[in-house]
Design a protein around this motif. Structure first.
Motif, PDB file in Angstrom:
ATOM      1  N   ILE A 244       2.390  12.031  -9.844  1.00 56.08           N
ATOM      2  CA  ILE A 244       1.639  13.425  -9.731  1.00 56.08           C
ATOM      3  C   ILE A 244       2.743  14.335  -9.757  1.00 56.08           C
ATOM      4  O   ILE A 244       2.400  15.410 -10.515  1.00 56.08           O
ATOM      5  CB  ILE A 244       0.804  13.470  -8.469  1.00 56.08           C
ATOM      6  CG1 ILE A 244      -0.405  12.373  -8.438  1.00 56.08           C
ATOM      7  CG2 ILE A 244       0.296  14.820  -8.050  1.00 56.08           C
ATOM      8  CD1 ILE A 244      -1.236  12.449  -7.185  1.00 56.08           C
TER       9      ILE A 244
ATOM     10  N   THR B 114       2.277   6.659  -6.790  1.00 53.00           N
ATOM     11  CA  THR B 114       1.057   7.811  -7.201  1.00 53.00           C
ATOM     12  C   THR B 114       1.820   9.106  -6.854  1.00 53.00           C
ATOM     13  O   THR B 114       1.465  10.008  -7.895  1.00 53.00           O
ATOM     14  CB  THR B 114       0.082   7.393  -6.417  1.00 53.00           C
ATOM     15  OG1 THR B 114      -0.302   6.129  -6.456  1.00 53.00           O
ATOM     16  CG2 THR B 114      -1.242   8.281  -6.881  1.00 53.00           C
TER      17      THR B 114
ATOM     18  N   LEU C 189       3.532  14.592 -13.452  1.00 53.80           N
ATOM     19  CA  LEU C 189       2.497  15.301 -14.058  1.00 53.80           C
ATOM     20  C   LEU C 189       2.662  16.955 -13.883  1.00 53.80           C
ATOM     21  O   LEU C 189       2.190  17.740 -14.782  1.00 53.80           O
ATOM     22  CB  LEU C 189       1.189  14.787 -13.787  1.00 53.80           C
ATOM     23  CG  LEU C 189       0.856  13.436 -14.450  1.00 53.80           C
ATOM     24  CD1 LEU C 189      -0.595  12.874 -13.844  1.00 53.80           C
ATOM     25  CD2 LEU C 189       0.744  13.485 -15.784  1.00 53.80           C
ATOM     26  N   PHE C 190       2.826  17.321 -12.582  1.00 54.80           N
ATOM     27  CA  PHE C 190       2.875  18.706 -12.290  1.00 54.80           C
ATOM     28  C   PHE C 190       3.995  19.523 -13.037  1.00 54.80           C
ATOM     29  O   PHE C 190       3.811  20.586 -13.461  1.00 54.80           O
ATOM     30  CB  PHE C 190       3.037  18.805 -10.808  1.00 54.80           C
ATOM     31  CG  PHE C 190       3.164  20.303 -10.150  1.00 54.80           C
ATOM     32  CD1 PHE C 190       1.969  21.025 -10.593  1.00 54.80           C
ATOM     33  CD2 PHE C 190       3.873  20.751  -9.373  1.00 54.80           C
ATOM     34  CE1 PHE C 190       1.839  22.352 -10.254  1.00 54.80           C
ATOM     35  CE2 PHE C 190       3.926  22.202  -8.989  1.00 54.80           C
ATOM     36  CZ  PHE C 190       3.018  23.010  -9.282  1.00 54.80           C
TER      37      PHE C 190
ATOM     38  N   VAL D 150       4.862  18.446 -16.064  1.00 53.88           N
ATOM     39  CA  VAL D 150       4.655  18.383 -17.316  1.00 53.88           C
ATOM     40  C   VAL D 150       3.634  19.712 -17.580  1.00 53.88           C
ATOM     41  O   VAL D 150       3.622  20.546 -18.485  1.00 53.88           O
ATOM     42  CB  VAL D 150       3.591  17.117 -17.833  1.00 53.88           C
ATOM     43  CG1 VAL D 150       2.974  17.064 -19.198  1.00 53.88           C
ATOM     44  CG2 VAL D 150       4.682  16.195 -17.872  1.00 53.88           C
ATOM     45  N   TYR D 151       2.528  19.958 -16.507  1.00 52.66           N
ATOM     46  CA  TYR D 151       1.651  20.832 -16.607  1.00 52.66           C
ATOM     47  C   TYR D 151       2.609  22.181 -16.568  1.00 52.66           C
ATOM     48  O   TYR D 151       1.972  23.064 -17.411  1.00 52.66           O
ATOM     49  CB  TYR D 151       0.813  20.961 -15.094  1.00 52.66           C
ATOM     50  CG  TYR D 151       0.218  22.154 -14.879  1.00 52.66           C
ATOM     51  CD1 TYR D 151      -0.881  22.367 -15.563  1.00 52.66           C
ATOM     52  CD2 TYR D 151       0.581  23.143 -14.043  1.00 52.66           C
ATOM     53  CE1 TYR D 151      -1.602  23.789 -15.244  1.00 52.66           C
ATOM     54  CE2 TYR D 151      -0.139  24.303 -13.567  1.00 52.66           C
ATOM     55  CZ  TYR D 151      -0.940  24.685 -14.417  1.00 52.66           C
ATOM     56  OH  TYR D 151      -1.714  25.871 -14.152  1.00 52.66           O
ATOM     57  N   LEU D 152       3.621  22.571 -15.496  1.00 56.88           N
ATOM     58  CA  LEU D 152       4.182  23.519 -15.641  1.00 56.88           C
ATOM     59  C   LEU D 152       4.801  24.065 -16.898  1.00 56.88           C
ATOM     60  O   LEU D 152       4.807  25.187 -17.410  1.00 56.88           O
ATOM     61  CB  LEU D 152       5.076  23.776 -14.503  1.00 56.88           C
ATOM     62  CG  LEU D 152       4.748  23.689 -12.980  1.00 56.88           C
ATOM     63  CD1 LEU D 152       5.983  23.535 -12.231  1.00 56.88           C
ATOM     64  CD2 LEU D 152       4.002  25.069 -12.696  1.00 56.88           C
TER      65      LEU D 152
ATOM     66  N   PHE E 297       0.675  -1.287   0.109  1.00 53.68           N
ATOM     67  CA  PHE E 297      -0.001   0.003   0.014  1.00 53.68           C
ATOM     68  C   PHE E 297       0.959   1.140  -0.109  1.00 53.68           C
ATOM     69  O   PHE E 297       0.631   2.177  -0.908  1.00 53.68           O
ATOM     70  CB  PHE E 297      -0.970  -0.060   1.368  1.00 53.68           C
ATOM     71  CG  PHE E 297      -1.675   1.254   1.248  1.00 53.68           C
ATOM     72  CD1 PHE E 297      -2.698   1.546   0.659  1.00 53.68           C
ATOM     73  CD2 PHE E 297      -1.517   2.060   2.435  1.00 53.68           C
ATOM     74  CE1 PHE E 297      -3.485   2.593   0.551  1.00 53.68           C
ATOM     75  CE2 PHE E 297      -2.130   3.105   2.597  1.00 53.68           C
ATOM     76  CZ  PHE E 297      -3.391   3.354   1.561  1.00 53.68           C
TER      77      PHE E 297
ATOM     78  N   GLU F 214       2.442   1.906  -3.532  1.00 53.06           N
ATOM     79  CA  GLU F 214       1.507   2.352  -4.332  1.00 53.06           C
ATOM     80  C   GLU F 214       1.343   3.657  -4.098  1.00 53.06           C
ATOM     81  O   GLU F 214       1.195   4.727  -5.074  1.00 53.06           O
ATOM     82  CB  GLU F 214       0.078   1.764  -4.076  1.00 53.06           C
ATOM     83  CG  GLU F 214       0.146   0.130  -5.126  1.00 53.06           C
ATOM     84  CD  GLU F 214      -1.197  -0.422  -4.901  1.00 53.06           C
ATOM     85  OE1 GLU F 214      -2.167   0.048  -4.206  1.00 53.06           O
ATOM     86  OE2 GLU F 214      -1.484  -1.511  -5.659  1.00 53.06           O
ATOM     87  N   LEU F 215       1.320   4.174  -2.771  1.00 52.06           N
ATOM     88  CA  LEU F 215       1.051   5.599  -2.482  1.00 52.06           C
ATOM     89  C   LEU F 215       2.333   6.463  -3.303  1.00 52.06           C
ATOM     90  O   LEU F 215       2.202   7.486  -3.734  1.00 52.06           O
ATOM     91  CB  LEU F 215       1.165   5.811  -0.822  1.00 52.06           C
ATOM     92  CG  LEU F 215      -0.271   5.737  -0.323  1.00 52.06           C
ATOM     93  CD1 LEU F 215      -0.045   6.256   1.002  1.00 52.06           C
ATOM     94  CD2 LEU F 215      -1.356   6.651  -1.049  1.00 52.06           C
TER      95      LEU F 215
END
Lengths: 214, 51
Positions: free
Chosen positions: A16, A12, A19-20, A22-24, A5, A8-9
């Motif tokens: 994230i 994850t 992805l942040f 990539v967003y910026l 568990f 997995e956290l």
């Protein structure tokens, strides 16, 4: 089971964060590109026919309105951005912003512009490459104003690094008390330092060398 | 965690697969539309003005 568990956290969280980034670096640019298209439509001075009604006075602009166009040949011959009025986050996400309390182009005093160096279309991505002698051209409803830089990073990635609180760079006469009466028309550009952070700022500045009134 | 979610999804496995992809897309969309813009502003990592 429990360890799985936690694993997995962590995975994850890692995804994230990626992805942040990539967003910026990319996602923010999509919004900026579409905002630039809308802003360009607000500028009516590129159109050939003038309707004689000069209602688009720079003084009447509200925060977030299209202000003019900035061109810096050092950043490329097709490097051209619509400047917005204002330097809040909501203004700067749409393009380079004019410090609202600073002078207008051509006026005695200091025409201040801030822009992102990473993300949001990264207008000032190559900021350290600005050299003394480089041209900054600003076109507004009032004309075309050409400035030549007399203080720039000159290729040094730490050049002209200043603190966040160094507001003197956008004062009417940089380096003098803000009440000093200006006797020349200047431009000052600011961006972040380092490129992917904002613990400090960088600036470049220059003087007006040519005006083509409209 | 992911195994738990997979068990909660109804239907045979192709339906579960489609549902989980939709769920994933919704989460990514929410991140890009609301959470990341909020995080960028809160962290203050993209400031370019002197003040």
């Amino acid at each position: 089971m429990f360890v799985g568990f936690i694993g997995e956290l962590l995975l994850t969280a890692g995804v994230i964060v990626l992805l942040f980034v990539v967003y910026l670096l990319w996602g923010t640019g999509l919004q900026t590109a579409s905002a630039q298209d809308d802003l360009r439509e607000q500028l009516d001075f590129d159109q050939e026919q003038s309707d004689g009604d000069s209602s688009s006075s720079l003084q009447d602009l509200e925060l977030g309105d299209a202000y003019g166009i900035i061109r810096i040949p050092r950043f490329g011959d097709d490097w051209e951005w619509v400047i917005v009025e204002g330097v809040e986050d909501d203004d700067l996400r749409n393009g380079p912003g004019h410090y609202p309390d600073s002078a207008d182009p051509g006026e005695l005093g200091n025409f201040g512009v801030a822009a992102h160096r990473a993300g949001h279309g990264e207008p000032f991505a190559d900021f350290p490459e600005l050299h003394v002698g480089d041209i900054v051209e600003v076109e507004t409803a009032e004309g075309v104003f050409t400035y030549r830089l007399d203080d720039a990073p000159d290729g040094d990635s730490d050049g002209n690094k200043i603190n966040i609180s160094d507001t003197w760079v956008v004062d009417p006469v940089p380096g003098e008390p803000s009440s000093t009466e200006p006797d020349e028309a200047r431009v000052t550009l600011t961006t972040c330092w380092p490129r992917l952070g904002s613990s400090h700022r960088m600036y470049a500045t220059g003087t007006l060398i040519d005006v083509e009134e409209r | 965690m992911y195994a738990f979610v997979w068990r909660q999804l109804p239907g045979p496995w192709p339906a579960k697969l489609i549902l989980s992809l939709v769920l994933f897309a919704v989460i990514v969309y929410a991140l890009f539309m609301w959470i990341f813009p909020w995080a960028e502003e809160t962290l203050g990592i993209t400031q370019v003005t002197v003040d």
